[in-house]
Design a protein around this motif. Structure first.
Motif, PDB file in Angstrom:
ATOM      1  N   SER A   3       0.810  -1.207   0.000  1.00 37.82           N
ATOM      2  CA  SER A   3       0.000   0.000   0.000  1.00 37.82           C
ATOM      3  C   SER A   3       0.849   1.265   0.000  1.00 37.82           C
ATOM      4  O   SER A   3       1.800   1.395   0.773  1.00 37.82           O
ATOM      5  CB  SER A   3      -0.868  -0.049   1.263  1.00 37.82           C
ATOM      6  OG  SER A   3      -1.300   1.204   1.639  1.00 37.82           O
ATOM      7  N   ILE A   4       0.506   2.175  -0.886  1.00 39.39           N
ATOM      8  CA  ILE A   4       1.122   3.506  -0.841  1.00 39.39           C
ATOM      9  C   ILE A   4       0.684   4.209   0.441  1.00 39.39           C
ATOM     10  O   ILE A   4       1.465   4.871   1.109  1.00 39.39           O
ATOM     11  CB  ILE A   4       0.729   4.334  -2.085  1.00 39.39           C
ATOM     12  CG1 ILE A   4       1.305   3.698  -3.348  1.00 39.39           C
ATOM     13  CG2 ILE A   4       1.216   5.774  -1.948  1.00 39.39           C
ATOM     14  CD1 ILE A   4       0.931   4.439  -4.621  1.00 39.39           C
ATOM     15  N   GLU A   5      -0.570   4.043   0.787  1.00 43.93           N
ATOM     16  CA  GLU A   5      -1.086   4.663   1.998  1.00 43.93           C
ATOM     17  C   GLU A   5      -0.251   4.284   3.216  1.00 43.93           C
ATOM     18  O   GLU A   5       0.152   5.139   4.004  1.00 43.93           O
ATOM     19  CB  GLU A   5      -2.541   4.227   2.228  1.00 43.93           C
ATOM     20  CG  GLU A   5      -3.117   4.752   3.537  1.00 43.93           C
ATOM     21  CD  GLU A   5      -4.605   4.451   3.702  1.00 43.93           C
ATOM     22  OE1 GLU A   5      -5.173   3.750   2.831  1.00 43.93           O
ATOM     23  OE2 GLU A   5      -5.186   4.933   4.691  1.00 43.93           O
ATOM     24  N   MET A   6       0.016   2.995   3.356  1.00 42.32           N
ATOM     25  CA  MET A   6       0.762   2.555   4.533  1.00 42.32           C
ATOM     26  C   MET A   6       2.192   3.086   4.503  1.00 42.32           C
ATOM     27  O   MET A   6       2.726   3.522   5.522  1.00 42.32           O
ATOM     28  CB  MET A   6       0.746   1.029   4.618  1.00 42.32           C
ATOM     29  CG  MET A   6       0.903   0.507   6.045  1.00 42.32           C
ATOM     30  SD  MET A   6       1.124  -1.284   6.146  1.00 42.32           S
ATOM     31  CE  MET A   6      -0.348  -1.856   5.329  1.00 42.32           C
ATOM     32  N   ALA A   7       2.797   3.057   3.329  1.00 45.37           N
ATOM     33  CA  ALA A   7       4.180   3.540   3.219  1.00 45.37           C
ATOM     34  C   ALA A   7       4.277   5.037   3.492  1.00 45.37           C
ATOM     35  O   ALA A   7       5.309   5.534   3.931  1.00 45.37           O
ATOM     36  CB  ALA A   7       4.735   3.210   1.843  1.00 45.37           C
ATOM     37  N   ARG A   8       3.197   5.747   3.211  1.00 48.66           N
ATOM     38  CA  ARG A   8       3.221   7.195   3.421  1.00 48.66           C
ATOM     39  C   ARG A   8       2.941   7.585   4.868  1.00 48.66           C
ATOM     40  O   ARG A   8       3.189   8.722   5.251  1.00 48.66           O
ATOM     41  CB  ARG A   8       2.187   7.863   2.510  1.00 48.66           C
ATOM     42  CG  ARG A   8       2.658   8.026   1.077  1.00 48.66           C
ATOM     43  CD  ARG A   8       1.548   8.617   0.241  1.00 48.66           C
ATOM     44  NE  ARG A   8       1.985   8.938  -1.104  1.00 48.66           N
ATOM     45  CZ  ARG A   8       1.157   9.333  -2.065  1.00 48.66           C
ATOM     46  NH1 ARG A   8      -0.140   9.432  -1.829  1.00 48.66           N
ATOM     47  NH2 ARG A   8       1.629   9.619  -3.269  1.00 48.66           N
ATOM     48  N   LYS A   9       2.340   6.691   5.620  1.00 51.43           N
ATOM     49  CA  LYS A   9       2.059   6.999   7.028  1.00 51.43           C
ATOM     50  C   LYS A   9       3.300   6.724   7.875  1.00 51.43           C
ATOM     51  O   LYS A   9       4.094   5.837   7.550  1.00 51.43           O
ATOM     52  CB  LYS A   9       0.848   6.181   7.513  1.00 51.43           C
ATOM     53  CG  LYS A   9      -0.470   6.701   6.915  1.00 51.43           C
ATOM     54  CD  LYS A   9      -1.673   5.952   7.455  1.00 51.43           C
ATOM     55  CE  LYS A   9      -2.980   6.615   6.982  1.00 51.43           C
ATOM     56  NZ  LYS A   9      -4.172   5.820   7.376  1.00 51.43           N
ATOM     57  N   PRO A  10       3.463   7.442   8.942  1.00 49.70           N
ATOM     58  CA  PRO A  10       4.736   7.351   9.665  1.00 49.70           C
ATOM     59  C   PRO A  10       4.937   6.062  10.445  1.00 49.70           C
ATOM     60  O   PRO A  10       6.049   5.782  10.880  1.00 49.70           O
ATOM     61  CB  PRO A  10       4.666   8.553  10.619  1.00 49.70           C
ATOM     62  CG  PRO A  10       3.217   8.837  10.792  1.00 49.70           C
ATOM     63  CD  PRO A  10       2.569   8.466   9.493  1.00 49.70           C
ATOM     64  N   HIS A  11       3.890   5.267  10.597  1.00 52.95           N
ATOM     65  CA  HIS A  11       4.005   4.047  11.392  1.00 52.95           C
ATOM     66  C   HIS A  11       4.938   3.042  10.735  1.00 52.95           C
ATOM     67  O   HIS A  11       5.567   2.234  11.411  1.00 52.95           O
ATOM     68  CB  HIS A  11       2.620   3.457  11.623  1.00 52.95           C
ATOM     69  CG  HIS A  11       1.608   4.503  11.977  1.00 52.95           C
ATOM     70  ND1 HIS A  11       1.610   5.128  13.199  1.00 52.95           N
ATOM     71  CD2 HIS A  11       0.628   5.100  11.255  1.00 52.95           C
ATOM     72  CE1 HIS A  11       0.642   6.040  13.215  1.00 52.95           C
ATOM     73  NE2 HIS A  11       0.033   6.038  12.056  1.00 52.95           N
ATOM     74  N   THR A  12       5.006   3.069   9.430  1.00 51.00           N
ATOM     75  CA  THR A  12       5.927   2.187   8.713  1.00 51.00           C
ATOM     76  C   THR A  12       7.365   2.474   9.121  1.00 51.00           C
ATOM     77  O   THR A  12       8.138   1.557   9.420  1.00 51.00           O
ATOM     78  CB  THR A  12       5.742   2.379   7.201  1.00 51.00           C
ATOM     79  OG1 THR A  12       4.495   1.806   6.833  1.00 51.00           O
ATOM     80  CG2 THR A  12       6.853   1.723   6.412  1.00 51.00           C
ATOM     81  N   CYS A  13       7.726   3.725   9.151  1.00 50.59           N
ATOM     82  CA  CYS A  13       9.106   4.095   9.490  1.00 50.59           C
ATOM     83  C   CYS A  13       9.402   3.776  10.961  1.00 50.59           C
ATOM     84  O   CYS A  13      10.532   3.488  11.324  1.00 50.59           O
ATOM     85  CB  CYS A  13       9.327   5.565   9.195  1.00 50.59           C
ATOM     86  SG  CYS A  13       8.824   5.992   7.512  1.00 50.59           S
ATOM     87  N   ARG A  14       8.351   3.864  11.795  1.00 47.83           N
ATOM     88  CA  ARG A  14       8.522   3.565  13.209  1.00 47.83           C
ATOM     89  C   ARG A  14       9.069   2.168  13.443  1.00 47.83           C
ATOM     90  O   ARG A  14       9.736   1.930  14.449  1.00 47.83           O
ATOM     91  CB  ARG A  14       7.173   3.714  13.934  1.00 47.83           C
ATOM     92  CG  ARG A  14       7.196   3.202  15.373  1.00 47.83           C
ATOM     93  CD  ARG A  14       6.024   3.660  16.216  1.00 47.83           C
ATOM     94  NE  ARG A  14       4.742   3.345  15.639  1.00 47.83           N
ATOM     95  CZ  ARG A  14       3.580   3.532  16.259  1.00 47.83           C
ATOM     96  NH1 ARG A  14       3.572   4.049  17.483  1.00 47.83           N
ATOM     97  NH2 ARG A  14       2.444   3.255  15.675  1.00 47.83           N
ATOM     98  N   GLU A  15       8.797   1.245  12.567  1.00 45.77           N
ATOM     99  CA  GLU A  15       9.283  -0.124  12.782  1.00 45.77           C
ATOM    100  C   GLU A  15      10.778  -0.146  13.075  1.00 45.77           C
ATOM    101  O   GLU A  15      11.235  -0.943  13.889  1.00 45.77           O
ATOM    102  CB  GLU A  15       8.984  -1.002  11.564  1.00 45.77           C
ATOM    103  CG  GLU A  15       7.533  -1.397  11.416  1.00 45.77           C
ATOM    104  CD  GLU A  15       7.352  -2.405  10.285  1.00 45.77           C
ATOM    105  OE1 GLU A  15       8.133  -3.354  10.187  1.00 45.77           O
ATOM    106  OE2 GLU A  15       6.435  -2.198   9.465  1.00 45.77           O
ATOM    107  N   CYS A  16      11.539   0.692  12.420  1.00 43.78           N
ATOM    108  CA  CYS A  16      12.996   0.685  12.606  1.00 43.78           C
ATOM    109  C   CYS A  16      13.548   1.999  13.161  1.00 43.78           C
ATOM    110  O   CYS A  16      14.729   2.062  13.492  1.00 43.78           O
ATOM    111  CB  CYS A  16      13.692   0.350  11.294  1.00 43.78           C
ATOM    112  SG  CYS A  16      13.476  -1.378  10.824  1.00 43.78           S
TER     113      CYS A  16
END
Lengths: 522, 522, 522
Positions: free
Chosen positions: C241-254
């Motif tokens: 999802s582009i939506e998920m990649a654009r939300k900051p929670h994805t980056c939070r993983e690392c």
């Protein structure tokens, strides 16, 4: 916000002061009378109730639901409440003789604190499962374990400013301090200490019970009918919402600190990322909860509690309010990770040294009190059945192998730290159990506590929930564990290197001497 | 996203480059001219404004609203802005002679920094209340308190690598460092240092003011018209949204660290759980804000700022931008919790030892400068009036009793630590005020600072907001407080136990000598 | 959830077991066959895929999109996949000879791990950009830098309980430990170690590859076709999802720990506040992503990755999966901040002392390997072009000046700490590289590591992202940096003050001796 899956049979417009809500459900006379005043006095909770399932269906109708969608697990429900919305009276007036806080309120016998045994009238299976949950014993397991009490005292006890032992916490914590620290989550022991007359703004003088330990929603609360636990810990009053209990914020209330950072780890995991980014499109209210259809990644409840089905309507896992029956390992709270206790009452456990601990100080398991290999295997399979709906077997097995590797390696590192701590005790630079002293109440003992209570725990949560590298490494993880072990060692080495260093004297505690001679209770 | 509660009287379709928005409100010529360019240059902020209330209603219409829903509190609004949307010109061109950053921009007198005194034209009551808010003095209270300046210097000052005192921070922090540390939240002092010509991409060379301390949205910013504060700290430009100000994320910007962990504690509280799980169904835009109807659990704003009503349309609490008039106790930022200061300017306070602190080092209150019992009672009652909409009196009283118990016990533990610190100073192992030294700039002094600045504060927030056990115990709570007190003591004991230990020499600071002799300013 | 911007050309109702989904897109026979079983076996991922763009458009149709909205960047797409939905087979059956994990599965050549070179078939530009991204080399840059390996070993290595060096981590970490710590984010090196037969519940015995290092979604994963990286690190399978990649929670993983607290800082920033409060009204799915129209404040992706336009449909910044080409400075992970490396392979860097580090221990840049002034200027301008859509030039310049001030001042403070550490090494109280020892594996070295790895990093993130005062001061910021520098100094001073203190002996490591004589490899 999900779909309403139950048809309302008839519609009846209620009008009570301050609200103008139409619901399709008959309301009992006593409940209507409650609402008559409380809609004005307590609009927050009355409004929540009006939006709850309890206001929207009668037990009779709920019992007519067949199959997995049924939410009322009791086979029978008392006739007098069966055909009304589950309102104020249906909970706060049940079993009046059982509740020590029952008081006369406008001619009704009301009790303040609703207990799992009240909820059991409709939700018998859940209440029975919860009674097997470690959480239901969270008060007792802490308050009646004399070794844990030493730990508790060293943290929340008060300091006698005039004592030579300052700043050790030698004075007991007050009930108020206890209620907002350990027992906020573990639950308080409630007790009616009397009754008082209060001058209420709306209707003048009324009598109410005085309840020690109140307010409290802790998971192991000792209620005034003798039951254990608080359903509202997760099903927050007065919505009693499945949605809220299924979202991870509920668990965050008690699972957020470095000792048990489940929420933080989840939020940084792939599952947590998916939840955060996408959950507005999910349905948190359907029962059963269908993987793929209703939600796209597990929340805490999905893995640990909920009844899950797949899109073929097959049951993936049964609902459980025991919660640990999908968990072979207990990974936090103690010096070493270990197989789950057999009995939710852990005060009965004695390790090989007679201490009330599920492992000894060297990491050996008190196996007589813990579940065996078969039960561990069965619990692992129950959990994995869930994982396999999105992951193939090699993924799931690889994850699990890593998790058990982490249990072994964190236990080994905790052992390294404990060995240094034991050397410190032997060297006379601190005093532990062997010296009839509290093993948790000195500065260096607190540093040792950090190794297992914070870092080993955090590492294991990060592993169990695939919660990202950071919680396994730099965020209270292996970096801090390595650092703290090195510091323990460096602390002792420095003292050994100082020529002529004067040791502090230690005085044995008569209380601990007694425990060590006569056993740790109860 | 809430309901539009105000009818628009007529509709007029505007078309300006880069946007195609229909609004029902006349726009002034100057504002239209601004938008003409800036819709292309700064689409982010123009679009925000277009979605704001300011673009959707004129002051005249807003003033026609009667009763609690009225948002424009000023009795009169200048005629020239009354009948237009509150656009660029209506804010950035007001009171041009008062603003030192006013500059000629395409024939208009524009100022960059809009201040509370500009907002006051329509929102007089809020501006007046805010001037009584401690926050409006956050710049002054820090920058002009010479004792706080010692603390600040020890943290953000630079290190002279060639100095013997390395790594003490003996060099001043630059304005840039200040602006992104303490004064990011406290606010900077703005100053026009000149004007410069910039070559803009769109319209060639233009002149602009050079503003020291810019950008900044701190709550106590000293503006270029002499006013204090920044409404956009909470009502983020250019939406100026009530919704955003009411959600807890706004407060998180400054209330997140271990010194003031309000957001973290809230997020882990029952209230925060309800907010996180359920707020998508709430209405954050209605004025007044109705308990039960618009929202189901309080946010920061609900308890501290907003005008709340119950479902009978009765006022529960009045709106306040003073914020502390629902708060008897000030629970963070200083060595001991204490009654709130009477005056938002705390630089005037002197304790019994002549120090600019609301308590002395032994915890005694500088009562002459603090609110008295009656005012404390009144504030407590105001806050509790709010709690009572969802909780009964025994719940509320029980909570409050615990909170005041926690104020006492954390103050007592902080005293234990301060007594040890004083012993350390006396022993010559560190140098404090008595030795004419900065009491905050040595390693062991930083450890002492942790006890009150981080752990006592966190414990009190956890208590005040019923924010879960973890922040009261293991997450910068009583565990860390106990540990740090033990470490302070152990640090001193070790040094006392070393035969022949050489003490480090200390040199008195002439600056501190002067303060101690002549008083702490201003 | 955004608007569907592409019209579906025709509608075809598919029915496969366990689902009943209508989509308008032809599905290839192999994919239909996959779904036939896997819709039942893995409903979670099949359902995600059904809701993904991949299920809703064929490459042909996607390639027919002209202009900025085009998502398929490849000029040509293999004919055999061009006219079907991008389903199971279209990814897991591509380039079978390249993938070492290809296995026969019901007559098809399937591989488990889909790689960037598979995705490249449609998304060539993104794959090429990502190959220039430091992240794509995250495995190699850590695993093949022998100095970093010393650091890694000191944190995740195991302890030999019988060794005199206990609790130093002298034993290597297992592959399982590596995979859930450093390499969880950096990526593992995958390797097929054999094949095994598993008895599947649904269709009996099947053969599958055994993949070492699996599961893993790390950004620098070494794939079984030799490619680097994992698109699913951010575009989580199987929504992609582009939506998920654009939300900051994805980056939070690392990006959550104290070493790289980007998410925490963002969440406490003004931008993060706006995101948290308002993002439910934004559109995260439009391509290009229009400032003001689609979103009101940047997320991580907006600043670092996405193609952004303004409301005049002009390109503000081009899309980049290199990510650092908007970043002049590299602000975390190493002892000092420095200009970004020229080459994503940082193992080739040697500083003036021959060490594989982009700076020397005194903070000097290994400039031959780093980008020059012009490139830094160009990257700064690219980033600022984005800021200028909501902020004027004086705001943006003021922010940037503060950021570069913070780079200088944090580097200076880190130097102060490193100088003390060097004095400690020289004094014999610890052993570093000069003594042929691991400079990261003693308690005091860990404390030194905290200064640059946690506190200087956190301060720089807070500055770069205007992330609030707290992360710059009290939340792993300047307070902790000042405190730790003072503690380093105090640690050494104490030891120097003790008469007759016995030093611990240090033994040179043959391995480090070899590196120092013969170079640091590879």
């Amino acid at each position: 916000m999900g779909k309403t899956t139950l048809a309302f049979l008839f519609v009846l417009v209620l009008s009570f002061p301050g609200t103008a809500i139409a619901t399709g459900i008959p309301i009992s006379d006593p409940t209507a009378e409650c609402i008559d005043c409380h809609a004005s006095i307590h609009p927050g909770i009355v409004k929540d109730w009006q939006e709850s399932r309890h206001a929207k269906i009668t037990p009779s109708d709920a019992m007519a639901v067949e199959g997995l969608a049924r939410k009322v697990s009791s086979k029978t429900v008392p006739e007098e409440i069966r055909n009304f919305a589950v309102g104020c009276a249906e909970c706060h007036m049940q079993r009046p003789n059982e509740h020590k806080d029952t008081f006369d309120h406008n001619g009704y016998d009301i009790h303040v604190v609703v207990s799992p045994d009240d909820c059991r009238l409709c939700h018998a299976e859940e209440a029975t499962q919860y009674a097997k949950n470690l959480m239901s014993h969270a008060y007792k397991n802490l308050a009646e374990n004399q070794l844990y009490q030493l730990h508790e005292q060293s943290i929340i006890g008060e300091i006698d400013l005039n004592s030579k032992s300052k700043p050790k916490a030698t004075l007991p914590a007050s009930a108020d301090t206890k209620a907002e620290t350990c027992y906020y989550c573990h639950g308080t022991r409630l007790k009616v200490s009397g009754f008082e007359i209060r001058d209420t703004e709306d209707v003048g003088e009324l009598e109410f019970p005085i309840i020690e330990g109140w307010p409290n929603q802790g998971v192991g609360r000792i209620n005034l009918d003798g039951s254990r636990g608080s359903c509202s810990a997760c099903h927050t009053r007065h919505l009693f919402s499945i949605e809220m209990a299924r979202k991870p914020h509920t668990c965050r209330e008690c699972h957020i600190g470095p000792d048990v950072p489940a929420y933080k780890v989840y939020a940084a995991s792939k599952h947590g990322n998916i939840y955060s980014a996408m959950h507005n499109n999910w349905d948190f209210n359907t029962v059963p909860w269908t993987i793929g259809k209703d939600f796209g990644a597990p929340t805490c409840a999905a893995c640990h509690v909920s009844l899950l089905t797949n899109t073929d309507d097959e049951v993936v896992v049964e609902r459980t309010h025991q919660m640990n029956n999908r968990l072979p390992w207990r990974i936090f709270g103690l010096i070493y990770a270990h197989p789950h206790p057999q009995n939710p009452d852990t005060t009965i456990i004695r390790n090989k040294d007679g201490l009330p601990l599920p492992t000894d100080f060297e990491g050996g398991f008190a196996s007589n009190y813990l579940i065996g290999k078969d039960e561990m295997e069965s619990r692992r399979k129950t959990m994995q059945a869930l994982c396999l709906n999105c992951h193939d077997a090699s993924w799931v097995n690889g994850h699990w192998r890593r998790f058990e590797n982490t249990i072994r390696t964190t236990n080994a590192k905790t052992l390294a730290g404990t060995q240094i701590m034991q050397e410190i005790w032997k060297s006379g630079h601190a005093a532990g159990l062997e010296q009839d002293n509290n093993p948790f109440d000195e500065a260096i003992e607190k540093k040792w506590s950090e190794t297992w209570l914070f870092y080993a725990n955090t590492i294991r949560f990060a592993s169990a929930m695939a919660g990202g590298g950071d919680y396994g490494v730099y965020a209270n993880g292996r970096f801090q564990l390595a650092q703290t072990l090195l510091e323990l060692n460096s602390w002792l080495k420095l003292r050994k290197s100082i020529p002529g260093l004067k040791l502090q004297p230690h005085h044995p505690s008569p209380r601990i001497q007694k425990f060590r001679k006569e056993g740790w209770g109860p």
